[in-house]
Design an enzyme around this catalytic site. Structure first.
Site, PDB file in Angstrom:
ATOM      1  N   GLY A 131      37.467 -12.565  11.339  1.00 38.25           N
ATOM      2  CA  GLY A 131      36.149 -12.929  11.480  1.00 38.25           C
ATOM      3  C   GLY A 131      35.277 -12.295  10.300  1.00 38.25           C
ATOM      4  O   GLY A 131      35.983 -11.936   9.050  1.00 38.25           O
ATOM      5  N   SER A 132      34.120 -11.811  10.433  1.00 37.92           N
ATOM      6  CA  SER A 132      33.401 -11.170   9.466  1.00 37.92           C
ATOM      7  C   SER A 132      33.588  -9.591   9.477  1.00 37.92           C
ATOM      8  O   SER A 132      34.151  -9.280  10.287  1.00 37.92           O
ATOM      9  CB  SER A 132      31.723 -11.377   9.649  1.00 37.92           C
ATOM     10  OG  SER A 132      31.607 -10.756  10.879  1.00 37.92           O
ATOM     11  N   GLY A 172      34.514  -7.091  12.352  1.00 39.28           N
ATOM     12  CA  GLY A 172      35.535  -6.234  12.379  1.00 39.28           C
ATOM     13  C   GLY A 172      35.143  -4.952  12.621  1.00 39.28           C
ATOM     14  O   GLY A 172      35.945  -4.095  13.400  1.00 39.28           O
ATOM     15  N   GLU A 224      41.593  -9.610   9.930  1.00 41.07           N
ATOM     16  CA  GLU A 224      41.344 -10.346   8.834  1.00 41.07           C
ATOM     17  C   GLU A 224      39.913 -10.829   8.683  1.00 41.07           C
ATOM     18  O   GLU A 224      39.359 -11.465   9.511  1.00 41.07           O
ATOM     19  CB  GLU A 224      42.026 -11.529   8.848  1.00 41.07           C
ATOM     20  CG  GLU A 224      42.118 -12.396   7.687  1.00 41.07           C
ATOM     21  CD  GLU A 224      42.724 -13.943   7.518  1.00 41.07           C
ATOM     22  OE1 GLU A 224      42.213 -14.828   6.965  1.00 41.07           O
ATOM     23  OE2 GLU A 224      43.630 -14.083   8.425  1.00 41.07           O
ATOM     24  N   CYS A 237      38.498 -18.078   4.400  1.00 36.12           N
ATOM     25  CA  CYS A 237      38.583 -16.774   3.918  1.00 36.12           C
ATOM     26  C   CYS A 237      39.416 -16.568   2.493  1.00 36.12           C
ATOM     27  O   CYS A 237      39.292 -15.655   1.786  1.00 36.12           O
ATOM     28  CB  CYS A 237      39.273 -15.870   4.845  1.00 36.12           C
ATOM     29  SG  CYS A 237      40.911 -16.369   5.466  1.00 36.12           S
TER      30      CYS A 237
END
Length: 463
Positions: A209-210, A214, A231, A265
């Protein structure tokens, strides 16, 4: 009152699905069931685990005809491309199953007379997978299959945008007759996700995610000393050298920039081109971009669907407008794309030139169909610009010179270096990032090291 989560389709803005969130009693029951099942599962031979996981992969693929349109409705990806996600899902799952015997084998040091010594790879326990919507099958399978193969139980919390993907995973494992409790799909609120992480009953959290998400995961995991795989996105660069195959580079970089409407991403979001071929490159790049067909993703003719929601599209529109106000030039007339309506999730692809790193579009993750292109005078200038980012997930070099690609790759701060390709995960290689792109590893045999712990046996059998 039980909290509900609604899945709003980007296709038409309507509610496509709605589910109730698990309450605290249901969550605690699921965590206990995972622990009970895992205690028996870890004792199963690896061959048996492989048979269950392979059957689940087969079951998922058997649902292809339902999954393809369902995926288009959930995330807006054109149906003509949705089956590709299942092919990638299968490739990664089969590979991780195949390498498990070697990856999980005992590590045996140099023999010493009178002693038996080895390092065993023990499962961690229960792994919580928090998966994103943009590649919902691919990102989830990166952890789910190897976690189960390593002897762990898995709880999946999928994004609200892809509620039905979690249910497909659950159905695949049900059809495979996986022992009850080993894999569970839960619809969780943010609050109850945090409760799960701090419960003491989860031993590893893998989150995609963002960056802000994180950081939240890291803080939540600290108290329990949990393992954490993150990630968190990227601003992936490409460098096109003067000796590149121009047509090949253009074709693949256009696709790498705009596939899935740029919502990846590892999408290519900034490109640096040797100044000697820069004019020819941008001319071809813009011409190919204009060939996209923006529209309803359920239409087989559509090659570019909507972004996940109008808010995401508006962020990219604002980035483009800000760049133009700062001196950038937009090469694509959005009016050519009739479906690109201000305020909607449908957004025309855009190519920006005369950009600088003072602009948000060259610094901040766009996660949309826009790319900035700059000319460079040398390898050194290209590398400096590629490294001028808070992210480091992947980077690509386009050249006919293998030695140069390896030399330059050593200078780039990134998790993966590509030569003459981009936007792809090879399951035999470690998927990882540096800087704000994340921590930890999935895929490859190294991915198994993050789903197990070492246990040493030092046995003296001669006294």
């Amino acid at each position: 009152m039980t909290e509900k989560i609604q899945l709003i389709s980007p296709v038409d803005g309507r509610v496509y699905a709605e589910r109730e969130c698990a309450d605290l009693v249901q969550l605690d029951k699921a965590l206990d069931a995972a622990a009970t099942a895992q205690a028996q599962w870890k004792r199963r031979p690896l061959s048996e685990r492989a048979a269950f996981c392979s059957a689940a992969v087969d079951a998922m693929l058997a649902m292809k005809d339902e999954i393809v349109p369902e995926l288009a409705w959930q995330i807006g990806r054109p149906v003509r491309y949705c089956a590709g996600e299942l092919r990638g899902f299968e490739e990664r799952a089969r590979h991780m199953i195949a390498i498990a015997p070697e990856a999980l084998a005992d590590v045996v040091p140099t023999p010493v007379n009178g002693f038996r010594r080895h390092i065993k790879r023990e499962p961690l326990g229960t792994v919580l997978v928090i998966a994103p919507w943009n590649y919902p099958y691919l990102t989830a399978v990166n952890t789910i299959i190897p976690a189960l193969m390593a002897g762990n139980s898995v709880i999946l919390k999928h994004a609200s945008q892809t509620l039905l993907v979690g249910e497909r995973f659950a159905e695949a494992f049900r059809r495979a007759n996986l022992p009850e409790g080993l894999f569970q799909n839960l619809v969780l609120s943010h609050l109850h996700t945090a409760v799960a992480i701090s419960s003491g009953k989860v031993h590893q959290v893998n989150f995609t995610g963002s960056v802000d998400g994180g950081k939240t995961m890291k803080h939540a995991a600290v108290e329990g000393f949990l393992g954490l795989g993150l990630e968190l996105g990227g601003k992936d660069p490409a460098y096109v050298r003067a000796d590149a195959d121009l047509e090949h580079a253009v074709e693949n970089l256009v696709d790498g920039s705009f596939f899935n409407s740029g919502q990846s991403c590892c999408a290519v979001e900034r490109i640096y081109v040797d100044q000697t071929i820069y004019p020819a490159f941008i001319e071809r790049f813009a011409a190919l971009t204009r060939q996209y067909v923006l529209g309803n993703p359920l239409d087989e003719a559509t090659t570019l669907g909507p972004l996940v929601n109008p808010r995401a599209a508006e962020f990219v529109r604002d980035q483009i407008a800000a760049a133009v106000n700062q001196g950038a030039k937009a090469l694509i007339d959005p009016k050519v794309f009739a479906a690109s309506v201000p305020g909607s999730a449908y957004l025309a692809p855009q190519v920006l030139v005369d950009v600088t790193h003072a602009m948000s579009v060259m610094r901040d993750e766009s996660f949309g169909p826009v790319v900035g292109i700059m000319p460079v005078a040398s390898d050194d200038e290209a590398i400096a610009l590629m490294n001028d980012s808070e992210f480091g997930l992947s980077a690509s070099i386009w050249t006919r010179d293998l030695a140069a690609a390896e030399r330059l790759g050593n200078e780039i701060d990134t998790g993966t270096v590509f030569m003459n390709r981009c936007d792809y995960l090879d399951p035999a290689l470690a998927w990882t990032g540096v800087k704000n792109s994340g921590r930890g590893v999935t895929l490859s045999r190294l991915g198994y090291e993050h789903l197990t712990r070492a246990k040493s046996f030092h046995l003296r059998h001669e006294i």
